[in-house]
Write a protein that holds these residues in place. Structure first.
Motif, PDB file in Angstrom:
ATOM      1  N   PRO A 106       0.805  -1.234  -0.086  1.00  4.03           N
ATOM      2  CA  PRO A 106       0.155   0.112   0.051  1.00  4.03           C
ATOM      3  C   PRO A 106       0.887   1.054  -0.041  1.00  4.03           C
ATOM      4  O   PRO A 106       1.720   1.395   0.747  1.00  4.03           O
ATOM      5  N   PRO A 107       0.428   2.329  -0.940  1.00  3.44           N
ATOM      6  CA  PRO A 107      -0.770   2.028  -1.958  1.00  3.44           C
ATOM      7  C   PRO A 107      -0.070   0.935  -3.056  1.00  3.44           C
ATOM      8  O   PRO A 107       0.909   0.986  -3.561  1.00  3.44           O
ATOM      9  N   HIS A 108      -1.292   0.185  -3.214  1.00  8.72           N
ATOM     10  CA  HIS A 108      -0.921  -1.100  -3.856  1.00  8.72           C
ATOM     11  C   HIS A 108      -0.708  -0.543  -5.429  1.00  8.72           C
ATOM     12  O   HIS A 108      -1.375   0.192  -6.047  1.00  8.72           O
ATOM     13  N   VAL A 109       0.444  -1.146  -6.071  1.00 13.92           N
ATOM     14  CA  VAL A 109       0.749  -0.617  -7.422  1.00 13.92           C
ATOM     15  C   VAL A 109       1.747  -1.971  -7.757  1.00 13.92           C
ATOM     16  O   VAL A 109       2.684  -2.388  -7.451  1.00 13.92           O
ATOM     17  N   LEU A 110       1.585  -2.163  -9.393  1.00 13.85           N
ATOM     18  CA  LEU A 110       2.328  -2.945  -9.928  1.00 13.85           C
ATOM     19  C   LEU A 110       3.027  -1.912 -10.982  1.00 13.85           C
ATOM     20  O   LEU A 110       2.303  -1.297 -11.691  1.00 13.85           O
ATOM     21  N   ILE A 111       4.184  -2.142 -11.210  1.00 17.39           N
ATOM     22  CA  ILE A 111       5.112  -1.363 -12.129  1.00 17.39           C
ATOM     23  C   ILE A 111       5.855  -2.226 -12.928  1.00 17.39           C
ATOM     24  O   ILE A 111       6.654  -2.897 -12.519  1.00 17.39           O
ATOM     25  N   THR A 112       5.712  -1.789 -14.165  1.00 18.30           N
ATOM     26  CA  THR A 112       6.754  -2.515 -15.441  1.00 18.30           C
ATOM     27  C   THR A 112       7.475  -1.379 -15.814  1.00 18.30           C
ATOM     28  O   THR A 112       6.894  -0.317 -16.322  1.00 18.30           O
TER      29      THR A 112
END
Length: 257
Positions: A214-220
């Motif tokens: 949190p804050p929930h995030v997926l980063i590519t």
């Protein structure tokens, strides 16, 4: 056209190893609110906001119903880029060659990128007043599942010796990249927030993939031309819990073509 995954690991060091890369910047930002008026014309009203918590919530798009989802169409500055749904109901977005936005005088055209989303996701208009200015190239959202946005930033902001054909591995290892660029996404230092990372190769291009708590995030993240691409998929707690599988599939689908 193969895919190679080099491995993944947990950032167990996050609680005791201090990351040596300071946040790029912290400043007051412009939050944006959109209202629909007659004849389908969108008018925008902006209000000045400040503070890291507001920066974070605006970057990730947690602005409640203030962020309107507008069906993709021939809106000024936007060109539809979504395919028809496949058998599973997913559509592929490819950045149109004619899409406006060079992100600065003297920069080469943006190399197209693509990703897949469930059929119900729609493009959200981006304004030059949006947080990050012209570096936010695209937004998509679904009110029940989450949001995504694409940041396209010049690599010269972070390194001056990469030329016009930057490679992610030359910028640095995953730890350096997420420490330097993570604040661009969540609006604060990422120390202690990185849960996992993966390094993958698709068609000869290296991608770093991160999951932040949190804050929930997926980063590519990847690099192409003279730019760094950050593809970010985020959701609130309930959306994350209910739709994690689809959110991860969206994140894993990102490619610079």
């Amino acid at each position: 056209m193969g895919t190679t995954v080099f491995g993944c690991c947990s950032f167990s060091w996050r609680c005791h190893q201090k990351i040596g890369f300071s946040r790029t910047r912290a400043c007051a930002k412009i939050g944006e609110r959109q209202d629909c008026v007659s004849d389908g014309i969108l008018k925008r009203r902006t209000a000045l906001v400040s503070g890291i918590s507001l920066v974070s919530s605006t970057v990730l798009g947690f602005s409640g119903e203030g962020l309107a989802v507008v069906k993709q169409g021939l809106v000024a500055g936007r060109i539809p880029g979504l395919s028809e749904p496949d058998e599973q109901g997913w559509r592929t977005y490819r950045r149109p060659d004619g899409k406006s936005g060079g992100h600065g005088v003297g920069w080469s055209p943006i190399i197209p990128y693509s990703f897949s989303v469930p059929q119900e996701w729609e493009e959200v208009p981006v304004s030059i007043a949006d947080l990050g200015g012209t570096e936010i190239d695209l937004r998509f959202a679904n009110s029940k599942q989450g949001r995504l946005f694409v940041i396209v930033a010049p690599v010269l902001r972070f390194a001056d010796n990469l030329g016009d054909n930057a490679k992610l591995e030359l910028i640095g290892p995953p730890e350096k990249v997420i420490s330097a660029f993570g604040p661009e996404v969540i609006g604060e230092n990422v120390e202690g927030k990185v849960l996992s990372m993966e390094v993958a190769e698709h068609s000869g291009r290296t991608y770093y993939q991160f999951e932040l708590e949190p804050p929930h995030v997926l980063i590519t993240a990847t690099a192409a031309g003279n730019r760094l691409y950050l593809f970010n998929v985020t959701a609130n707690g309930l959306q994350w819990k209910r739709n994690y599988k689809d959110l991860k599939k969206i994140s894993d689908s990102f490619r610079v073509v």
